[in-house]
Scaffold this motif. Structure first.
Motif, PDB file in Angstrom:
ATOM      1  N   PHE A  35       0.984  -1.366  -0.018  1.00  0.00           N
ATOM      2  CA  PHE A  35       0.036  -0.229   0.081  1.00  0.00           C
ATOM      3  C   PHE A  35       0.993   1.215   0.023  1.00  0.00           C
ATOM      4  O   PHE A  35       0.563   2.074  -0.759  1.00  0.00           O
ATOM      5  CB  PHE A  35      -1.104  -0.173   1.255  1.00  0.00           C
TER       6      PHE A  35
ATOM      7  N   ILE B  86      -3.199   9.488   5.399  1.00  0.00           N
ATOM      8  CA  ILE B  86      -3.801   9.007   6.795  1.00  0.00           C
ATOM      9  C   ILE B  86      -4.671   7.894   6.447  1.00  0.00           C
ATOM     10  O   ILE B  86      -4.121   7.003   7.352  1.00  0.00           O
ATOM     11  CB  ILE B  86      -4.502  10.272   7.440  1.00  0.00           C
ATOM     12  N   GLY B  87      -5.342   7.889   5.272  1.00  0.00           N
ATOM     13  CA  GLY B  87      -5.901   6.660   5.297  1.00  0.00           C
ATOM     14  C   GLY B  87      -5.085   5.122   5.103  1.00  0.00           C
ATOM     15  O   GLY B  87      -5.381   4.257   5.383  1.00  0.00           O
ATOM     16  N   ILE B  88      -4.298   5.703   4.231  1.00  0.00           N
ATOM     17  CA  ILE B  88      -3.361   4.504   3.762  1.00  0.00           C
ATOM     18  C   ILE B  88      -2.504   4.105   4.923  1.00  0.00           C
ATOM     19  O   ILE B  88      -2.394   2.994   5.273  1.00  0.00           O
ATOM     20  CB  ILE B  88      -2.317   5.049   2.665  1.00  0.00           C
TER      21      ILE B  88
ATOM     22  N   LEU C 158      -3.660   3.866   8.194  1.00  0.00           N
ATOM     23  CA  LEU C 158      -4.516   3.256   8.893  1.00  0.00           C
ATOM     24  C   LEU C 158      -4.802   1.875   8.320  1.00  0.00           C
ATOM     25  O   LEU C 158      -4.837   0.991   8.790  1.00  0.00           O
ATOM     26  CB  LEU C 158      -5.983   4.134   8.888  1.00  0.00           C
ATOM     27  N   ILE C 159      -5.008   1.949   6.880  1.00  0.00           N
ATOM     28  CA  ILE C 159      -5.205   0.531   6.372  1.00  0.00           C
ATOM     29  C   ILE C 159      -3.822  -0.488   6.555  1.00  0.00           C
ATOM     30  O   ILE C 159      -3.894  -1.623   6.854  1.00  0.00           O
ATOM     31  CB  ILE C 159      -5.235   0.742   4.945  1.00  0.00           C
TER      32      ILE C 159
ATOM     33  N   GLY D  76      -3.942  -1.754  10.061  1.00  0.00           N
ATOM     34  CA  GLY D  76      -5.050  -2.412  10.222  1.00  0.00           C
ATOM     35  C   GLY D  76      -4.777  -3.728   9.544  1.00  0.00           C
ATOM     36  O   GLY D  76      -5.122  -4.953  10.302  1.00  0.00           O
ATOM     37  N   THR D  77      -4.029  -3.510   8.506  1.00  0.00           N
ATOM     38  CA  THR D  77      -3.750  -5.045   7.927  1.00  0.00           C
ATOM     39  C   THR D  77      -2.697  -5.970   8.825  1.00  0.00           C
ATOM     40  O   THR D  77      -2.703  -6.991   8.785  1.00  0.00           O
ATOM     41  CB  THR D  77      -3.255  -4.742   6.495  1.00  0.00           C
TER      42      THR D  77
END
Lengths: 127, 112
Positions: free
Chosen positions: B76, B97-99, B101-102, B105-106
């Protein structure tokens, strides 16, 4: 918006492919050699559905990429981690450790942030 | 090289292959790419993904999926960086920020 239809299709196909793949290799024993594993997998009718879906996935993904940034579309596909997990629980009776639920919440939050950004970068002189 | 290190190498290599494959497909799909290159880049992208599938399978022979999987979330970040540097995509702070978090999370999903 067309882009979200394409992204939904991408996540759907990804999910189904992964679940079918899991189901197809369930009957392949861990002790099998490479050759045996491939042969056994090719005997599962499900694997042909997987191949067909990979082809559909390619067409769909190319369409998505023609309309969106790669750095927008690719993170969104991480939603398939969640859908695969949920369906694995429902269909394959897997158990979800609590830590995994937290991780999925993080992924959801991440996808939310990415989705808020503009999905395509327009060249400066065209703005 | 120990089996563990070999596995890590294969995971990192598959991350590179996936990134290269996606960049190839994206460039092929892009409107600004000349017709002559579109087909070549599409074929290249497909080949890279096929190679990645093999490399990933090899990786799983050497290390556990609970390590390989979180490590693969690096893709990512790599893809985002390459998109910004090579494809000149604009990645806002929100998207980063989204990336992140992903990725977190992963990794969490992988190690639990």
């Amino acid at each position: 918006m067309g882009i979200w239809l394409g992204l939904t299709a991408a996540i759907f196909l990804d999910t189904v492919v992964q679940l079918c793949w899991k189901a197809a290799v369930l009957d392949v024993p861990a002790s099998a050699s490479w050759y045996e594993a491939i042969l056994l997998t090719l005997q599962q009718p499900l694997i042909y559905a997987v191949i067909a879906m990979y082809v559909a996935q390619l067409f769909n993904w190319m369409r998505v990429l023609s309309r969106a940034d790669l750095s927008f579309a690719q993170p969104i596909t991480s939603l398939s981690y969640i859908s695969v997990c949920l369906l694995s629980v429902i269909l394959l009776h897997e158990i979800v450790p609590p830590g995994r639920l937290f991780g999925m919440a993080l992924i959801l939050a991440g996808v939310y942030f990415v989705s808020r950004s503009k999905h395509i970068t327009i060249a400066k002189h065209l703005e | 090289m120990s089996s563990h290190l070999t596995g890590i190498f294969f995971v990192l290599f598959s991350v590179c292959l996936e990134s290269a494959g996606q960049l190839s497909l994206k460039t092929s799909a892009s409107r600004v790419t000349g017709a002559a290159f579109k087909e070549t880049l599409l074929a290249l992208g497909i080949a890279l993904f096929a190679w990645e599938a093999l490399t990933w399978t090899l990786a799983l022979h050497h290390i556990d999926v609970s390590i390989a999987y979180p490590m693969s979330s690096l893709s990512f970040v790599v893809i985002a960086l390459c998109s910004q540097l090579l494809l000149k995509e604009k990645i806002t702070r929100e998207r980063w920020i989204g990336i992140v978090l992903i990725v977190l999370g992963t990794i969490t999903v992988g190690i639990s």
